[in-house]
Design an enzyme around this catalytic site. Sequence first.
Site, mmCIF file in Angstrom:
data_model
loop_
_atom_site.group_PDB
_atom_site.id
_atom_site.type_symbol
_atom_site.label_atom_id
_atom_site.label_comp_id
_atom_site.label_asym_id
_atom_site.label_seq_id
_atom_site.Cartn_x
_atom_site.Cartn_y
_atom_site.Cartn_z
ATOM 1 N N LYS A 291 1.117 -1.072 -0.085
ATOM 2 C CA LYS A 291 -0.016 0.013 0.216
ATOM 3 C C LYS A 291 1.183 1.194 -0.362
ATOM 4 O O LYS A 291 2.188 1.328 1.038
ATOM 5 C CB LYS A 291 -1.272 -0.184 1.330
ATOM 6 C CG LYS A 291 -1.717 1.028 1.553
ATOM 7 C CD LYS A 291 -2.458 0.879 2.920
ATOM 8 C CE LYS A 291 -3.309 2.088 2.712
ATOM 9 N NZ LYS A 291 -4.784 1.636 3.721
ATOM 10 N N SER B 101 -9.709 2.090 3.718
ATOM 11 C CA SER B 101 -8.183 2.939 2.266
ATOM 12 C C SER B 101 -7.839 2.297 1.451
ATOM 13 O O SER B 101 -6.835 2.655 0.753
ATOM 14 C CB SER B 101 -8.059 4.224 2.735
ATOM 15 O OG SER B 101 -7.257 3.379 4.114
ATOM 16 N N SER C 111 -9.648 -0.284 7.293
ATOM 17 C CA SER C 111 -9.619 0.122 6.312
ATOM 18 C C SER C 111 -8.924 -1.122 5.794
ATOM 19 O O SER C 111 -8.285 -1.315 4.303
ATOM 20 C CB SER C 111 -8.185 0.887 6.018
ATOM 21 O OG SER C 111 -8.845 1.919 6.423
#
Lengths: 92, 473, 484
Positions: C77, C152, C176
């Site tokens: 990420k 997210s 997330s």
Amino acid sequence: MREDLQHAVKLARIELSAEEEGRLGSQLGDILKYVDKLNELDVEGVEPTAHAVPLTNVLREDEPRESLSHEAAMRNAPKTRSGLFIVPKIVE
Amino acid sequence: MTYEAVIGLETHVQLRTRTKMWCGCANEYGAEANTNVCPVCIGLPGVLPVPNAEALRKTALTGMLLNCDVPSYAKWDRKNYFYPDNPKNYQLTQLDFPSTIEGFVEFEFGEGIERVRINRAHLEEDVGKSTHFSDYSGVDFNRAGVPLLEIVTEPDLTGPDMAYDYLNALKAILENGGVSDCDMEKGQVRCDVNISVRPVGQTDLGEKIEIKNMNSFSGVRRAAAYEIERQIGVLREGGTLVQETRRWDDVVGITENMRTKEDAHDYRYFPDPDLMPHTPSEGWIAEVRASVKELPLARKQRLIADFKLPSSDAVVFVGDAALGDYFEVATKGAKNPKAVANWVINNLQAKLSEIGSTVADVKFETSAIGELVGLVEGGKISSKIAQDVFAEMFESGKSPATIVEEKGLSQVCDTSELMVFCNEAIEANSVSVEDFRNGKEAALNFLKGQVMKASRGKANPKIVGELLKEILG
Amino acid sequence: MPHTLTISQLTDKLAQGELSSREATQSCLDRIDAVDGQLNAFLSHDPEDALTQADAADAARAAGKSRPLLGVPIAMKDVIAVNGHPLNCASKILGDFNSPYDATVTEKLREAGAVVFGRVNMDEFAMGSSTENSAFGPARNPWDSDCIPGGSSGGSAVAVAADECLASLGSDTGGSIRQPAALCGCVGLKPTYGRVSRYGLVAFASSLDQVGPLTKDVRDAATMLGVIAGEDKRDSTNVPEPVPDYIAALTGDVKGLKIGLPKEYQVDGIDPEVKSATEAAVAELEKHGAEVKEISLPHTQYAIATYYIIATAEASANLARFEGVRYGARVDGASPEKMNRATRGAGFGEEVKRRIILGTYVLSSGYYDAYYLRAQKVRTLIRQDFLNAFKEVDLIASPTTPTPAFKIGEKVDDPLQMYLSDIFTISCNLAGLCGISIPCGFSVSGLPLGLQLLGKPFGEPDLLRAAHAYEQATDWHTKRPEIS
């Protein structure tokens, strides 16, 4: 945008367009109204959770570790001169 | 109407540690810009702080030197404000649970001892250093993250001179205690002053005005003197004072408004979630306490009382702790500590600084100086010869007795031996004899000098003087 | 096709010599070329660097080395530092920032022999539940490209579900990792706070963030956790708890395991398909010997308000460093202040601005007690709810999300509505628990549904055991989206 939110914007150093100000002002107003919900609770005598884990005395011995090379430290700097990070003139 | 000043001082002191507060970068002055930096101390995305244990020890130590309490719980807070030298744009500090609280500093002021209460000494981090050019500024983060102790007094100071003496006393305590080198030129000590004035007799405090930007202790004194006058002047003219921060201009000699209470930062303090609280144990505190050395004022008073030294000698020994330690050992068992002090200050210290050495490298035994004093006071050698003996002691490390023995420097006290010298001198210097007999006292000294020369300095000058007078009538 | 394998399947084949890491990595790279144009999971990746690492892994294996992730391609990420690679947090404000250091989790993956490659998409600075807040366009749900993948860590979930990588590391502050895993039909694990080092994770909310894996099955999640968990002296919030053998915990036995169903989670607004899938999943666990009982988490309705005060407050301070002085896309100004304002005004997206302003507000003079301090106290009450519940049960079960993935653009104009959809995941972070989302079915329209299990602090072994047992009794985890 209401004055108290404008003050927060100023403290947060974020420039907003007039249109953003209007939109964010209204959305934040709604959000603040929502979080007011917490006032329904009696929190008398409740300790705040300041830390997520019950650790104490997490320390490090005074031993040197390798620093970044000067080049690596400055690599991402928007503006440098004479090894310094350059910013617009600071006036006291 | 007379006014009085009420002053509080906030002194920031860099702690002497090997590394910075939150990371392992070197805590050193004078390195090339931005070479003692790492992701943590330049606030790169994703970094985290881990506290320096030595900084916490030195903070507790400072607390003890300042007679403070070391509470069993201390925590870290974020102080949020934007500034180019502030890498995270928040400073890690201690707000409501600092590492030490409620102490005092005692120091000599005027004729007596003054006591100023310390509100707290808390630990925080230093920020980078900005340099200003014509149309831009540059930041060096070598200093960012250095452990900084903020020492806050209660508003107990009453004037510029007291502030000056307090700062010097504080510096001596911290240097002596090994906490900081307190070198103001290296930015290791910085001071802000809070000043208010009020009519004498009023108990309420006047508006507190903060003064920043003093670069020396005498600068603090000058700024305080100016500001007190200024504030009194405003009030006398019927004006009002508001809480503000002012900047001292040392060149022009005035303070100017920097920001008012309205512009004041809203620091939005909150407990730092990345750092865990510090709960020093009894054992940890005891270990720190074991390293507490005698305070400078206490040492000075003790040297004067126990060894009957004049203040000036005590001051030397307090200023140079190693020399003072040496003196205390050297003077053991000596009947005349003052005489020992004289040798240590006038001879030993002088010789050491001449060759750039320290008491650790002294070759002769610690008892040697005492022995030397004994030889002089016992009349075995003259004080002049003693100087030569000392020089030899320093060079070779041999004991005074050995040197006197080897070089045959014993003072001659035998009157019959000395008579011979005296008569020889009288015979050889009839002009001086005539002069003396005619009332010139100085002629006697000349004759005495001749005897000393003939005896190669070994004659006992006192006895020589008496004998000459006897012979010449 | 190598890119469709799980970590354990690939590791077996690599060990048997049936595949090389280079082949596996190339397979992923080809897959990215084929599908990422429409999915937008990857913000950037360096094929040459990935293949170099793969070759090194193959060489190490040939030399007899054995490591848990040797030669396995893992995507990161865009919020985790990888030395020498860009780090943007899907924001414009970081400009061309190139990280000069590795996060601890990056180091651990490398030590385990992984091929660490690619930056995957996310909501800007991890603020969001849909990846629509990315400055580089939303990622798209591989099951329906008109739908959000969640956020997210949306890019992570898409990349795993679409077989563009074998697994991904994401971050979870209020759900997330778990929520996008649920919406994309893969496994998402949020470790207990303090289990995994945060050093090198760009901070959103310091007391809530954790790094965790998104994987194709529970066994892979256990493998990944075993690699990234553990002590790190560079993180003061890291708990030096020994790391157990998480694979050994996958015994398949859930007899006597007590599972709690919070009565306060029976809210209006839960999609009926979600409700029935969750009930069926819980029933499946009961069939295998778990005991189910109703529990109460009385302060559930206050969790979202609590979260949005605490998280935004911490974030407002954490994001203050992005102002153009030392790095990032500076917008010039006549003074440092003007430069800061212009840089942050131009560089931050709207959701980030909203949260920073809110966070600044709740900490400011006159409001601190009413908002921040109060929220910290309510957090204590929420934690207490869970501590009490865990006296009666071992795990807590619920849907991960109230609805399947909604359409891109559907909730962007109403941030508060978006926040309310975090209702089931958010308390886990406030209470410092561990949590996992696993696939438990599909909606009629073909969108994945997720079951969430919550465990006690450092209760990952029980959590993984139950998740694994359920997974192995079903075949949801074997389904893959059709991507045209």
